[in-house]
Design a protein around this motif. Structure first.
Motif, PDB file in Angstrom:
ATOM      1  N   ALA A 104       0.697  -1.169  -0.075  1.00  6.20           N
ATOM      2  CA  ALA A 104       0.044   0.076  -0.023  1.00  6.20           C
ATOM      3  C   ALA A 104       0.872   1.367   0.045  1.00  6.20           C
ATOM      4  CB  ALA A 104      -0.863  -0.026   1.297  1.00  6.20           C
ATOM      5  N   GLY A 105       2.249   1.099  -0.406  1.00 11.35           N
ATOM      6  CA  GLY A 105       3.268   2.022  -0.356  1.00 11.35           C
ATOM      7  C   GLY A 105       4.365   1.401   0.248  1.00 11.35           C
ATOM      8  N   PRO A 106       5.608   1.917  -0.261  1.00 14.06           N
ATOM      9  CA  PRO A 106       6.808   1.181   0.231  1.00 14.06           C
ATOM     10  C   PRO A 106       7.000   1.513   1.810  1.00 14.06           C
ATOM     11  CG  PRO A 106       7.174   3.196  -0.723  1.00 14.06           C
ATOM     12  CD  PRO A 106       5.819   3.048  -1.044  1.00 14.06           C
ATOM     13  N   PRO A 107       7.644   0.748   2.482  1.00 17.95           N
ATOM     14  CA  PRO A 107       8.151   1.070   3.726  1.00 17.95           C
ATOM     15  C   PRO A 107       9.172   1.929   3.664  1.00 17.95           C
ATOM     16  CG  PRO A 107       9.069  -1.230   3.079  1.00 17.95           C
ATOM     17  CD  PRO A 107       8.313  -0.745   2.023  1.00 17.95           C
ATOM     18  N   ARG A 108       9.442   2.733   4.615  1.00 15.11           N
ATOM     19  CA  ARG A 108      10.369   3.877   4.749  1.00 15.11           C
ATOM     20  C   ARG A 108      11.644   3.542   5.799  1.00 15.11           C
ATOM     21  NH1 ARG A 108       9.513   7.626   0.404  1.00 15.11           N
ATOM     22  NH2 ARG A 108       7.563   7.312  -0.249  1.00 15.11           N
ATOM     23  N   PRO A 109      12.747   3.536   5.421  1.00 10.30           N
ATOM     24  CA  PRO A 109      13.063   3.465   4.131  1.00 10.30           C
ATOM     25  C   PRO A 109      13.328   1.987   3.708  1.00 10.30           C
ATOM     26  CG  PRO A 109      15.130   3.678   5.564  1.00 10.30           C
ATOM     27  CD  PRO A 109      14.031   3.743   6.332  1.00 10.30           C
ATOM     28  N   VAL A 110      13.502   1.573   2.604  1.00 12.47           N
ATOM     29  CA  VAL A 110      13.690   0.356   2.022  1.00 12.47           C
ATOM     30  C   VAL A 110      15.265  -0.037   2.357  1.00 12.47           C
ATOM     31  CG1 VAL A 110      13.761  -1.290   0.246  1.00 12.47           C
ATOM     32  CG2 VAL A 110      11.840   0.329   0.370  1.00 12.47           C
ATOM     33  N   VAL A 111      15.489  -1.181   3.120  1.00 12.13           N
ATOM     34  CA  VAL A 111      16.788  -1.264   3.161  1.00 12.13           C
ATOM     35  C   VAL A 111      17.348  -2.663   2.662  1.00 12.13           C
ATOM     36  CG1 VAL A 111      17.020   0.057   5.394  1.00 12.13           C
ATOM     37  CG2 VAL A 111      16.367  -2.174   5.699  1.00 12.13           C
ATOM     38  N   ALA A 112      16.296  -3.800   2.221  1.00 12.93           N
ATOM     39  CA  ALA A 112      16.607  -4.887   1.745  1.00 12.93           C
ATOM     40  C   ALA A 112      15.453  -5.146   1.058  1.00 12.93           C
ATOM     41  CB  ALA A 112      16.856  -6.006   2.610  1.00 12.93           C
ATOM     42  N   VAL A 113      15.764  -6.175   0.182  1.00 11.10           N
ATOM     43  CA  VAL A 113      14.588  -6.889  -0.826  1.00 11.10           C
ATOM     44  C   VAL A 113      15.007  -8.408  -0.722  1.00 11.10           C
ATOM     45  CG1 VAL A 113      13.463  -7.040  -3.084  1.00 11.10           C
ATOM     46  CG2 VAL A 113      14.482  -4.791  -2.190  1.00 11.10           C
ATOM     47  N   PHE A 114      13.900  -9.231  -0.535  1.00  7.82           N
ATOM     48  CA  PHE A 114      13.988 -10.801  -0.855  1.00  7.82           C
ATOM     49  C   PHE A 114      12.801 -11.155  -1.600  1.00  7.82           C
ATOM     50  CE2 PHE A 114      11.838 -10.475   3.192  1.00  7.82           C
ATOM     51  CZ  PHE A 114      10.807 -11.305   3.229  1.00  7.82           C
ATOM     52  N   LEU A 115      12.896 -12.527  -1.943  1.00  6.46           N
ATOM     53  CA  LEU A 115      11.907 -13.298  -2.946  1.00  6.46           C
ATOM     54  C   LEU A 115      10.914 -14.019  -2.020  1.00  6.46           C
ATOM     55  CD1 LEU A 115      13.617 -13.530  -6.335  1.00  6.46           C
ATOM     56  CD2 LEU A 115      12.224 -11.512  -5.522  1.00  6.46           C
ATOM     57  N   ARG A 116       9.723 -13.873  -2.013  1.00  8.13           N
ATOM     58  CA  ARG A 116       8.935 -14.951  -1.314  1.00  8.13           C
ATOM     59  C   ARG A 116       8.309 -15.965  -2.546  1.00  8.13           C
ATOM     60  NH1 ARG A 116       3.386 -13.245   2.151  1.00  8.13           N
ATOM     61  NH2 ARG A 116       2.614 -12.919  -0.117  1.00  8.13           N
ATOM     62  N   PRO A 117       8.590 -17.329  -2.200  1.00  8.10           N
ATOM     63  CA  PRO A 117       8.055 -18.117  -3.282  1.00  8.10           C
ATOM     64  C   PRO A 117       6.680 -18.160  -3.173  1.00  8.10           C
ATOM     65  CG  PRO A 117       9.365 -19.282  -1.469  1.00  8.10           C
ATOM     66  CD  PRO A 117       9.467 -17.848  -1.509  1.00  8.10           C
ATOM     67  N   ASP A 118       5.958 -18.395  -4.353  1.00  4.38           N
ATOM     68  CA  ASP A 118       4.344 -18.555  -4.236  1.00  4.38           C
ATOM     69  C   ASP A 118       3.971 -19.582  -5.331  1.00  4.38           C
ATOM     70  OD1 ASP A 118       1.647 -18.499  -3.821  1.00  4.38           O
ATOM     71  OD2 ASP A 118       1.303 -16.544  -4.582  1.00  4.38           O
ATOM     72  N   GLY A 119       4.070 -20.870  -5.101  1.00 11.63           N
ATOM     73  CA  GLY A 119       3.859 -21.821  -6.195  1.00 11.63           C
ATOM     74  C   GLY A 119       5.136 -21.663  -7.069  1.00 11.63           C
ATOM     75  N   ALA A 120       4.607 -21.465  -8.327  1.00 11.31           N
ATOM     76  CA  ALA A 120       5.648 -21.427  -9.509  1.00 11.31           C
ATOM     77  C   ALA A 120       6.261 -20.052  -9.755  1.00 11.31           C
ATOM     78  CB  ALA A 120       5.281 -22.098 -10.731  1.00 11.31           C
ATOM     79  N   VAL A 121       5.968 -19.150  -8.902  1.00  8.57           N
ATOM     80  CA  VAL A 121       6.393 -17.628  -9.147  1.00  8.57           C
ATOM     81  C   VAL A 121       7.187 -17.101  -7.604  1.00  8.57           C
ATOM     82  CG1 VAL A 121       4.753 -17.364 -10.844  1.00  8.57           C
ATOM     83  CG2 VAL A 121       4.259 -16.520  -8.499  1.00  8.57           C
ATOM     84  N   PHE A 122       7.668 -16.033  -7.861  1.00 12.00           N
ATOM     85  CA  PHE A 122       8.128 -15.311  -6.660  1.00 12.00           C
ATOM     86  C   PHE A 122       7.202 -13.743  -6.619  1.00 12.00           C
ATOM     87  CE2 PHE A 122      11.840 -17.886  -7.949  1.00 12.00           C
ATOM     88  CZ  PHE A 122      12.019 -18.453  -6.652  1.00 12.00           C
TER      89      PHE A 122
END
Length: 418
Positions: free
Chosen positions: A123-141
């Motif tokens: 609903a808007g980015p956290p402030r500040p963005v300090v890291a990014v990772f990928l959450r698996p959801d079936g065949a996609v991230f």
């Protein structure tokens, strides 16, 4: 999940832009806020230390003063010295003792739940963005954005696919050079195109690449320019143009430096220097290396990557019962053409400890401190290695479902990642 993703597990089963790339004011505010919370919890002594952390974070892009922690045990003390070939070394504490290490604050939360179970929809980015990772959801991230206080925001409408090489092996579409623009943009390889995510709006843009096997993408030292690579080709994409196109570049790379394994034991490291994405100088650095692991991440004058070592050189360092030392990190001082290594011993008495490919460089907290991910039976951590003193610190614990979960792809938006 295919062969490449299970590689480290099978190995274990069978053998057991050059700029500081963050929003300065936002990051400093996050670190200062974190320090204020600690002052309330830890009292007057911690207040003095936390205030020092806030000043260092503004000046250096990461504190060089460890957070107050209990005294370390003998199991967590790092040894240091010089190998028989003249290479300075430090030794990591045994796997499983990371929680006892002194702490180092670079603006990351002390715990990051990479399962993403508590992540809120975007609903808007956290402030500040300090890291990014990928959450698996079936065949996609789905990308998950992490703030300095540990809040997580998942972009569940952004579907990302595995990357595939020509042989069909797959990998997660996220690398250490993925975050740019002061934490605003994240780029992901997607086969025949690159996806750029705007963390402020949640919008994505795609850039076509003349390949079906783009596996790596990252920001260069040139503002707005990314490099996309497959196994044999590279292209630059200027995202600031009205109609960006993929432009071929011979031997292109997204970092300022690239460390490779040389083909001669007497020249154990190849070092290539890049201007933007183009190679401009090549050389060699002596180090007890048999191979490298992961991507190279650097500063203006230094570079680091994961490493496999010549055990004939590292064997004398092994303490009784600690097992082989065949992996760790290497850091190169480019002006001095010299290397230092961080050795990662196995656990004593035949216990399962670190996995093969245990240590992956994520960035630099400052000019002398490497940030890296360490993976083993007892958990995953972002740790910090001061290449001058040899000291290893804890930064963040990565919470996963189980030790056998696939390798954690995580990109930082703090420190230097050129």
């Amino acid at each position: 999940m295919t062969e490449r993703d299970l590689g480290s597990l099978l190995e274990r089963a069978s053998e057991h832009l050059p700029e500081v790339d963050f929003a300065e004011g936002a990051w400093a505010a996050a670190v200062a806020g974190r320090a204020r919370r600690r002052r309330l919890a830890m009292g007057a002594v911690a207040a003095v230390a936390a205030a020092g952390l806030g000043v260092a974070a503004v000046q250096l892009g990461g504190s060089t003063t460890p957070r107050p922690t209990p005294a370390t045990s003998s199991a967590t003390r790092t040894g240091a010295g010089t190998l028989s070939d003249g290479t300075p070394y430090a030794v990591m504490p045994l796997e499983g003792t990371e929680a006892q290490l002194p702490a180092f604050d670079v603006g990351l939360p002390s715990v990051i739940d990479v399962r993403g179970r508590a992540a809120q929809s975007y609903a808007g980015p956290p402030r500040p963005v300090v890291a990014v990772f990928l959450r698996p959801d079936g065949a996609v991230f789905h990308p998950v954005l992490v703030s300095g206080d540990g809040a997580e925001v998942v972009l569940d409408k952004v579907d990302l696919q595995w990357t595939f090489d020509a042989g069909g092996d797959s990998a997660s579409p996220l690398g250490p050079h993925a975050v740019g623009g002061g934490g605003r943009y994240v780029v992901f390889p997607q086969g025949d195109h690159v996806v750029r995510l705007d963390t402020r709006t949640g919008d994505t843009v795609s850039y076509s690449v003349p390949s079906h096997h783009v596996e790596w993408v990252g920001w260069t030292s040139s503002a707005g320019v990314v490099v996309a690579r497959d196994a044999g080709h590279a292209w630059t994409i200027d995202t600031g143009q009205a109609r960006p196109s993929a432009v071929p570049v011979v031997d292109g790379y997204e970092g300022r430096y690239r460390i490779t394994a040389a083909d001669s034991p007497s020249r154990a490291l190849g070092l290539t220097t890049y201007d933007g994405a183009k190679p401009v100088a090549r050389g060699f650095v002596r180090a007890p290396m048999s191979g490298v692991w992961g991507e190279t991440v650097g500063t203006q004058q230094s570079a680091a990557t994961g490493a496999f070592f010549d055990q004939n050189v590292t064997a004398p360092v092994i303490r009784l019962g600690d097992g082989p030392i065949y992996q760790g990190l290497v850091a190169v001082d480019v002006p001095g053409s010299s290397a230092r290594v961080l050795l990662a011993p196995e656990n004593p008495d035949g216990q399962t400890g670190r996995f093969k490919g245990c240590c992956t460089v994520l960035g630099w907290a400052d000019a002398t401190t490497v940030l890296f991910q360490s993976v083993g039976t007892h958990g995953r951590w972002i740790l910090a290695w001061n290449v001058r003193t040899g000291t290893v610190y804890q930064v963040s614990r990565l919470v996963t479902g189980a030790p056998d979960d696939p390798p954690t792809a995580i990109a930082l938006a703090v420190g230097t990642r050129s």
